[in-house]
Design a protein around this motif. Structure first.
Motif, PDB file in Angstrom:
ATOM      1  N   PRO A 209      48.590  35.788  42.592  1.00  0.00           N
ATOM      2  CA  PRO A 209      48.153  34.609  43.350  1.00  0.00           C
ATOM      3  C   PRO A 209      46.748  34.188  42.951  1.00  0.00           C
ATOM      4  CG  PRO A 209      48.088  36.590  44.723  1.00  0.00           C
ATOM      5  CD  PRO A 209      48.747  36.983  43.439  1.00  0.00           C
ATOM      6  N   MET A 210      46.556  32.898  42.804  1.00  0.00           N
ATOM      7  CA  MET A 210      45.265  32.346  42.416  1.00  0.00           C
ATOM      8  C   MET A 210      44.425  32.036  43.661  1.00  0.00           C
ATOM      9  SD  MET A 210      44.936  31.904  39.011  1.00  0.00           S
ATOM     10  CE  MET A 210      45.304  33.661  39.083  1.00  0.00           C
ATOM     11  N   PRO A 211      43.113  32.095  43.543  1.00  0.00           N
ATOM     12  CA  PRO A 211      42.250  31.740  44.683  1.00  0.00           C
ATOM     13  C   PRO A 211      42.341  30.252  44.995  1.00  0.00           C
ATOM     14  CG  PRO A 211      40.941  32.086  42.702  1.00  0.00           C
ATOM     15  CD  PRO A 211      42.330  32.530  42.368  1.00  0.00           C
ATOM     16  N   ALA A 212      42.013  29.910  46.228  1.00  0.00           N
ATOM     17  CA  ALA A 212      42.090  28.513  46.662  1.00  0.00           C
ATOM     18  C   ALA A 212      41.198  27.635  45.789  1.00  0.00           C
ATOM     19  CB  ALA A 212      41.675  28.407  48.122  1.00  0.00           C
ATOM     20  N   GLY A 213      41.691  26.427  45.515  1.00  0.00           N
ATOM     21  CA  GLY A 213      40.944  25.497  44.677  1.00  0.00           C
ATOM     22  C   GLY A 213      41.764  25.045  43.479  1.00  0.00           C
ATOM     23  N   PRO A 214      41.113  24.586  42.421  1.00  0.00           N
ATOM     24  CA  PRO A 214      41.830  24.076  41.252  1.00  0.00           C
ATOM     25  C   PRO A 214      42.787  25.092  40.630  1.00  0.00           C
ATOM     26  CG  PRO A 214      39.515  23.460  41.161  1.00  0.00           C
ATOM     27  CD  PRO A 214      39.655  24.410  42.302  1.00  0.00           C
ATOM     28  N   THR A 263      40.317  36.372  41.762  1.00  0.00           N
ATOM     29  CA  THR A 263      41.731  36.730  41.711  1.00  0.00           C
ATOM     30  C   THR A 263      41.955  38.172  42.133  1.00  0.00           C
ATOM     31  OG1 THR A 263      42.100  35.141  39.918  1.00  0.00           O
ATOM     32  CG2 THR A 263      43.760  36.860  40.223  1.00  0.00           C
ATOM     33  N   VAL A 264      41.181  39.080  41.580  1.00  0.00           N
ATOM     34  CA  VAL A 264      41.321  40.495  41.922  1.00  0.00           C
ATOM     35  C   VAL A 264      40.985  40.731  43.391  1.00  0.00           C
ATOM     36  CG1 VAL A 264      40.319  42.785  41.517  1.00  0.00           C
ATOM     37  CG2 VAL A 264      40.961  41.347  39.576  1.00  0.00           C
ATOM     38  N   GLY A 265      39.939  40.064  43.873  1.00  0.00           N
ATOM     39  CA  GLY A 265      39.593  40.194  45.282  1.00  0.00           C
ATOM     40  C   GLY A 265      40.717  39.742  46.190  1.00  0.00           C
ATOM     41  N   GLY A 266      41.402  38.659  45.815  1.00  0.00           N
ATOM     42  CA  GLY A 266      42.529  38.178  46.607  1.00  0.00           C
ATOM     43  C   GLY A 266      43.700  39.146  46.584  1.00  0.00           C
ATOM     44  N   ILE A 267      43.966  39.752  45.433  1.00  0.00           N
ATOM     45  CA  ILE A 267      45.066  40.709  45.329  1.00  0.00           C
ATOM     46  C   ILE A 267      44.839  41.894  46.260  1.00  0.00           C
ATOM     47  CG2 ILE A 267      46.183  42.380  43.797  1.00  0.00           C
ATOM     48  CD1 ILE A 267      45.684  40.401  41.497  1.00  0.00           C
ATOM     49  N   LEU A 268      43.616  42.427  46.266  1.00  0.00           N
ATOM     50  CA  LEU A 268      43.324  43.641  47.026  1.00  0.00           C
ATOM     51  C   LEU A 268      42.912  43.370  48.467  1.00  0.00           C
ATOM     52  CD1 LEU A 268      41.288  45.695  44.380  1.00  0.00           C
ATOM     53  CD2 LEU A 268      43.736  45.815  44.886  1.00  0.00           C
ATOM     54  N   GLY A 269      42.525  42.128  48.760  1.00  0.00           N
ATOM     55  CA  GLY A 269      42.017  41.861  50.089  1.00  0.00           C
ATOM     56  C   GLY A 269      40.602  42.373  50.268  1.00  0.00           C
ATOM     57  N   LEU A 270      39.863  42.491  49.164  1.00  0.00           N
ATOM     58  CA  LEU A 270      38.479  42.959  49.190  1.00  0.00           C
ATOM     59  C   LEU A 270      37.585  41.907  48.546  1.00  0.00           C
ATOM     60  CD1 LEU A 270      38.788  46.677  47.948  1.00  0.00           C
ATOM     61  CD2 LEU A 270      38.340  45.920  50.295  1.00  0.00           C
ATOM     62  N   PRO A 271      36.461  41.590  49.146  1.00  0.00           N
ATOM     63  CA  PRO A 271      35.515  40.707  48.469  1.00  0.00           C
ATOM     64  C   PRO A 271      34.844  41.446  47.322  1.00  0.00           C
ATOM     65  CG  PRO A 271      34.557  41.530  50.511  1.00  0.00           C
ATOM     66  CD  PRO A 271      35.979  42.025  50.471  1.00  0.00           C
TER      67      PRO A 271
END
Length: 455
Positions: A209-214, A263-271
């Protein structure tokens, strides 16, 4: 004969003055000067002992500040010069007169050699401080490089329960376009206890999953790449570099890591707070500068396009190239076995990179680091990280790898991954702690403790 006795006495007093300033001055009756020199020397000695013992961690934290490194360069050079002047002036006060020919050359040579003996270590310390300053200012960005919303980095750790660092190994091979992030590990560190978990993501995760935005607009159902690209996680970095519209407003050579962190932060749920990225060629050179790294290899590891390389089983000290292939080879294995070896190798390097080992190859390590390592960890955060690293040594590093059968790389359960990460970082302290200096956490069933035994 009496002249010889006078010469040896003068040389003895000069040596004594090199060990304790002021002895020669006291001998000839210059009491006030001699006592002043002795007091200054005693103060310097006491300061050095305190630095090496009681205040070692504080001094180490200061020595990653460019300003303090500059002061160290100046202070060590001035001390070396003053020490040499004390030796020379002491000899001039007590030398026999007249002194000619061979005896004069002999005495002058000994005094000059004594000056070199005391000045050389200080000159070397000054050189190390200078190289360290160059390394700090080249690799680590200055506070002014960050936007105001990043906050005060000096107090950054104090305001956070955990700090999450993305550690990236980049393989920019000649036979492929761009760079692939084939090694991605997130070090999640408790800022109060030092308890650390390494989360490893495989390079072949699909439809991340990609982060929000473009980026999410371009890939609403997860990253798929384009054309012949299989759309794997290790392609996100180069895809962002090649497509500026995915990360608008971010300059060249920063787009890839910016999107990868999000992207990695979104995958793991970690900032993801910061990253450190090393080119694999540079990693090999760092190992060589350390003098190699020792690991226990469980079974022979074959590498090379034509199986021409071999890392034999057993406890071995690997060269940089051997360590590189040890962490890269997939011959007779797969990505997931390789990931395990990479984590083991990182752990072995961290444990064996003691101060003496680093000091012996420091200039080579610094040169390689400047060339092959990039990071967004600011200079102002380094003192806090040095202090935190002391806590890490008292804890057990654990690792959780998101690999089959725990997950499916082709169709990952993103909710499960985030829940697993949350459970791991919030694992309670072990109820039976062996001692106050040993902190062991009760890990979930899928985490493993790291050592230097690698498959």
């Amino acid at each position: 004969m009496g002249g010889n006795r006078s010469l040896w006495r003068a040389l003895g007093l000069t040596l004594g003055s090199a060990v304790l300033w002021g002895i020669a001055h006291l001998w000839v009756g210059r009491t006030r000067t001699g006592l002043a020199l002795a007091a200054i020397y005693t103060l310097l000695l006491a300061t050095g002992i305190a630095v090496a013992t009681s205040f070692r961690s504080t001094v180490l934290a200061l020595l990653v500040r460019p300003g303090w490194l500059t002061a160290t360069v100046v202070a060590t050079l001035v001390t070396a010069l003053v020490w040499a002047l004390v030796i020379v002036s002491s000899y001039r006060l007590v030398r026999p007169q007249p002194l000619h020919g061979t005896r004069r050359l002999f005495a002058g040579g000994l005094v000059g050699g004594l000056c070199l003996v005391v000045a050389a270590p200080l000159a070397y310390a000054s050189r190390v401080a200078y190289v360290s300053h160059d390394l700090m200012t080249t690799v680590f960005p200055d506070q002014s490089a960050f936007p105001p919303d990043r906050g005060d980095h000096v107090d950054y750790l104090g305001s956070k329960q955990r700090i999450n660092l993305l550690l990236v190994g980049v393989d920019a091979a000649k036979n492929r376009p761009g760079a692939r992030t084939d090694s991605m590990t997130i070090a999640s560190v408790n800022t109060k206890t030092g308890q650390t978990v390494l989360f490893s993501l495989p390079r072949n995760l699909q439809r991340v999953p990609m982060p929000a935005g473009p980026a999410r607009t371009a890939f609403p159902d997860g990253f798929t790449g384009g054309g012949a690209s299989p759309g794997l996680l290790n392609e996100v970095y180069q895809w962002a570099e090649d497509n500026p519209s995915l990360v608008p407003g971010v300059p060249d050579r920063q787009r890839g890591i910016t999107l990868l962190k999000a992207t990695v932060g979104g995958i793991l749920g970690l900032p993801i707070d910061y990253y450190a990225m090393v080119d694999m060629k540079g990693f090999a050179q760092i190992i060589d500068a350390m003098g190699g790294v020792t690991v226990t290899v469980k079974q022979d590891i074959v590498f090379g396009a034509y199986r021409e390389g071999l890392v034999k089983a057993g406890t071995r000290r690997l060269t940089g190239d051997e360590a590189l292939w040890f962490g890269r080879s997939r011959t007779d294995s797969d990505d997931y076995v390789r990931m395990g070896r990479q984590k083991c190798l990182l752990h072995a390097v961290a444990k064996q990179a003691d101060p003496l080992t680093v000091l012996r190859g420091f200039e080579r390590i610094a040169t390689v680091t400047k060339r092959y390592v990039s990071t967004d960890i600011p200079q102002s955060l380094l003192p806090s990280l040095v202090t935190l690293s002391a806590k890490l040594k008292l804890t057990e590093i654990r690792s959780l790898q998101f690999v089959p059968p725990l997950i499916s790389t082709g169709n990952p359960d993103w909710t499960f991954i985030r829940q697993k990460v949350n459970d791991t970082v919030n694992a309670p302290a072990h109820p039976e702690m062996p001692s106050k200096r040993t902190l062991t956490l009760a890990p979930p069933a899928d985490t493993v403790s790291l050592d230097a035994t690698c498959g």
